[in-house]
Structures are given as structure tokens and as C-alpha cells.
Design a protein around this motif. Structure first.
Motif, short mmCIF file in Angstrom:
data_model
loop_
_atom_site.label_atom_id
_atom_site.label_comp_id
_atom_site.label_asym_id
_atom_site.label_seq_id
_atom_site.Cartn_x
_atom_site.Cartn_y
_atom_site.Cartn_z
N ALA A 67 9.21 -7.22 10.20
CA ALA A 67 9.73 -7.45 8.98
C ALA A 67 9.89 -6.16 8.01
CB ALA A 67 9.35 -8.66 8.16
N GLU A 68 8.85 -5.80 7.63
CA GLU A 68 8.66 -4.59 6.80
C GLU A 68 9.52 -3.14 7.24
OE1 GLU A 68 4.04 -5.52 5.25
OE2 GLU A 68 4.25 -4.12 6.93
N ASP A 69 9.44 -2.94 8.69
CA ASP A 69 10.18 -1.87 9.28
C ASP A 69 11.78 -2.10 9.14
OD1 ASP A 69 10.16 0.57 10.72
OD2 ASP A 69 10.83 -0.52 12.33
N GLN A 70 11.97 -3.41 8.98
CA GLN A 70 13.41 -3.52 9.19
C GLN A 70 14.04 -3.32 7.38
OE1 GLN A 70 15.55 -4.14 11.31
NE2 GLN A 70 17.33 -4.11 9.84
N PHE A 71 12.96 -3.95 6.59
CA PHE A 71 13.32 -3.72 5.12
C PHE A 71 13.40 -2.32 4.85
CE2 PHE A 71 11.74 -2.75 1.03
CZ PHE A 71 12.75 -3.37 0.19
N VAL A 72 12.38 -1.45 5.24
CA VAL A 72 12.46 -0.10 5.17
C VAL A 72 13.85 0.69 5.56
CG1 VAL A 72 11.15 2.14 5.60
CG2 VAL A 72 9.94 0.45 4.59
N LYS A 73 14.16 0.23 6.87
CA LYS A 73 15.46 0.89 7.42
C LYS A 73 16.69 0.41 6.64
CE LYS A 73 13.67 1.10 11.96
NZ LYS A 73 13.69 0.80 13.54
N THR A 74 16.78 -0.70 6.17
CA THR A 74 17.84 -1.18 5.29
C THR A 74 17.81 -0.45 4.03
OG1 THR A 74 17.61 -3.64 6.05
CG2 THR A 74 18.80 -3.43 4.20
N ALA A 75 16.64 -0.55 3.38
CA ALA A 75 16.45 0.24 2.30
C ALA A 75 17.23 1.77 2.29
CB ALA A 75 15.14 0.24 1.34
N LEU A 76 16.64 2.41 3.40
CA LEU A 76 17.02 3.61 3.50
C LEU A 76 18.65 4.01 3.92
CD1 LEU A 76 14.60 5.22 6.36
CD2 LEU A 76 15.45 6.48 4.26
#
Length: 87
Positions: free
Chosen positions: A21-30
Motif C-alpha cells: 500500500a505504501e509503495d502504491q501510494f509513493v508511485k501515485t504521488a510520483l
């Protein structure tokens, strides 16, 4: 959040293992930052809190109590069978 701050937080997060979930959020923020050059207030707060949470996992190596309290090494003693004059 400006570009320098965003890059600094992202580089810091790259040092840690993130959940899915954290990884997905970071990718979305990028992706969002790449498209709009800005993040929503909620995304900024979440990135900052995620970075703070992860950075607590690794202690600051410069402030290690082991280094501050470590005893200084004493000079080795000369064996009793050797005198100053044997050197």
C-alpha cells in the motif's frame, strides 16, 4: 511542496522497505507530481508522515551512545621479560 523537498523525501523513502500500500501510494504521488508539479495537501501530509515513521526505524548513527561512552584504549604494557635496554 517544492521539487527539492519532494525529491529529498522520495530519496529518503527509497532506503526503506515499504508495504504494498505504501509503495502504491509513493508511485501515485510520483506520477501526480510529474504531471502537475504539485501534490494535494493530503498527499504531502501522508508523504511527510510516512518518511518520519520510516526514519524512526533506523537510529541516527552520529548520535550512537556506544561511541560516546566507549573507553579509550590504553597503551599496551611491555612484557616483564623485556626491558627498555633490550630494544
Amino acid at each position: 511542496m517544492n521539487k527539492e523537498r519532494f525529491e529529498w523525501v522520495m530519496s529518503g523513502l527509497n532506503r526503506y522497505v515499504l508495504t504494498k500500500a505504501e509503495d502504491q501510494f509513493v508511485k501515485t504521488a510520483l506520477e501526480d507530481f510529474g504531471k502537475r508539479h504539485a501534490l494535494t495537501e493530503h498527499q504531502e501530509e501522508r508523504l511527510e508522515s510516512l518518511y518520519k515513521e520510516k526514519s524512526r526505524l533506523i537510529p541516527n548513527k552520529n548520535l550512537s551512545p556506544l561511541k560516546e561512552n566507549s573507553p579509550k584504549r590504553a597503551n599496551p604494557r611491555r612484557p616483564p621479560w623485556k626491558s627498555r635496554f633490550d630494544l
